[in-house]
Design a protein around this motif. Sequence first.
Motif, short mmCIF file in Angstrom:
data_model
loop_
_atom_site.label_atom_id
_atom_site.label_comp_id
_atom_site.label_asym_id
_atom_site.label_seq_id
_atom_site.Cartn_x
_atom_site.Cartn_y
_atom_site.Cartn_z
N LEU A 19 0.84 -1.19 0.00
CA LEU A 19 0.00 0.00 0.00
C LEU A 19 0.88 1.25 0.00
N SER A 20 0.38 2.29 -0.64
CA SER A 20 1.07 3.57 -0.67
C SER A 20 0.10 4.67 -0.24
N CYS A 21 0.65 5.73 0.32
CA CYS A 21 -0.18 6.86 0.73
C CYS A 21 0.63 8.14 0.57
N ALA A 22 0.05 9.10 -0.13
CA ALA A 22 0.69 10.39 -0.32
C ALA A 22 -0.37 11.48 -0.26
N LYS A 33 3.11 9.16 10.20
CA LYS A 33 2.13 8.59 9.28
C LYS A 33 1.95 7.11 9.60
N GLY A 34 0.80 6.60 9.20
CA GLY A 34 0.56 5.20 9.49
C GLY A 34 -0.73 4.70 8.87
N TRP A 35 -1.14 3.53 9.34
CA TRP A 35 -2.29 2.85 8.78
C TRP A 35 -3.20 2.30 9.86
N PHE A 36 -4.48 2.39 9.59
CA PHE A 36 -5.52 1.74 10.35
C PHE A 36 -6.31 0.86 9.39
N ARG A 37 -7.10 -0.05 9.92
CA ARG A 37 -7.96 -0.85 9.06
C ARG A 37 -9.30 -1.11 9.75
N ASN A 73 10.50 10.43 2.40
CA ASN A 73 10.12 11.82 2.59
C ASN A 73 10.38 12.66 1.34
N ALA A 74 11.29 12.25 0.50
CA ALA A 74 11.53 12.97 -0.75
C ALA A 74 10.29 12.89 -1.65
N LYS A 75 9.58 11.77 -1.55
CA LYS A 75 8.34 11.60 -2.31
C LYS A 75 7.11 11.86 -1.45
N ASN A 76 7.35 12.18 -0.17
CA ASN A 76 6.25 12.43 0.76
C ASN A 76 5.25 11.28 0.76
N THR A 77 5.77 10.08 0.77
CA THR A 77 4.94 8.88 0.65
C THR A 77 5.27 7.90 1.76
N VAL A 78 4.25 7.25 2.28
CA VAL A 78 4.42 6.18 3.25
C VAL A 78 3.93 4.89 2.62
N TYR A 79 4.60 3.79 2.95
CA TYR A 79 4.29 2.49 2.37
C TYR A 79 3.96 1.48 3.46
N LEU A 80 3.14 0.51 3.11
CA LEU A 80 2.90 -0.62 4.01
C LEU A 80 3.08 -1.89 3.17
N ASP A 89 -6.86 -10.48 7.47
CA ASP A 89 -6.34 -9.16 7.13
C ASP A 89 -7.28 -8.40 6.20
N THR A 90 -8.31 -9.06 5.73
CA THR A 90 -9.28 -8.42 4.86
C THR A 90 -9.94 -7.24 5.57
N ALA A 91 -9.87 -6.07 4.94
CA ALA A 91 -10.40 -4.85 5.55
C ALA A 91 -10.20 -3.69 4.58
N VAL A 92 -10.81 -2.57 4.91
CA VAL A 92 -10.47 -1.31 4.26
C VAL A 92 -9.32 -0.71 5.06
N TYR A 93 -8.26 -0.39 4.37
CA TYR A 93 -7.08 0.18 5.01
C TYR A 93 -7.05 1.69 4.78
N TYR A 94 -6.86 2.42 5.86
CA TYR A 94 -6.83 3.87 5.83
C TYR A 94 -5.46 4.38 6.24
N CYS A 95 -4.92 5.31 5.48
CA CYS A 95 -3.71 5.97 5.95
C CYS A 95 -4.12 7.21 6.74
N ALA A 96 -3.29 7.56 7.67
CA ALA A 96 -3.58 8.70 8.53
C ALA A 96 -2.27 9.36 8.94
N ALA A 97 -2.36 10.65 9.24
CA ALA A 97 -1.18 11.41 9.63
C ALA A 97 -1.49 12.28 10.83
N ASP A 98 -0.47 12.54 11.62
CA ASP A 98 -0.63 13.38 12.80
C ASP A 98 0.71 13.98 13.19
N PRO A 99 0.71 15.18 13.75
CA PRO A 99 1.99 15.80 14.15
C PRO A 99 2.69 15.07 15.30
N SER A 100 1.96 14.31 16.11
CA SER A 100 2.53 13.70 17.31
C SER A 100 2.69 12.19 17.16
N TYR A 101 3.92 11.69 17.23
CA TYR A 101 4.15 10.25 17.19
C TYR A 101 3.62 9.58 18.45
#
Length: 124
Positions: A19-22, A33-37, A73-80, A89-101
Amino acid sequence: VQLQASGGGLVQAGGSLRLSCAPSTRGFSSNTKGWFRQAPGKEREFVAAISWSGGSTSYADSVKGRFTISRDNAKNTVYLQMNSLKPEDTAVYYCAADPSYSDYVSRSRPPAYWGQGTQVTVSS
């Protein structure tokens, strides 16, 4: 601002997907950045997260050893990278971002920014 997730699909058990997210606009490069499902009839659950530098990662126990999160970060993309996929593992996967780790991985509150989701279906 939208986060665009892609890469979902149908795969047999034991297979792999990436999966990719940008973001659709500039920004978010310094965010965690990360993923939920979310599977049908179930609550949304955390999958993985990566700090802005890539130096820290966190995984749900259910995916440890099978999924790997990374970012360019050069492509501003996160991968899973998802290997050894299981029907559960079947699900809808959502990428999400937040300023705080720390807030992201503690799940003290939902991440601030979300993508539209991509469907992952694993057949047995």
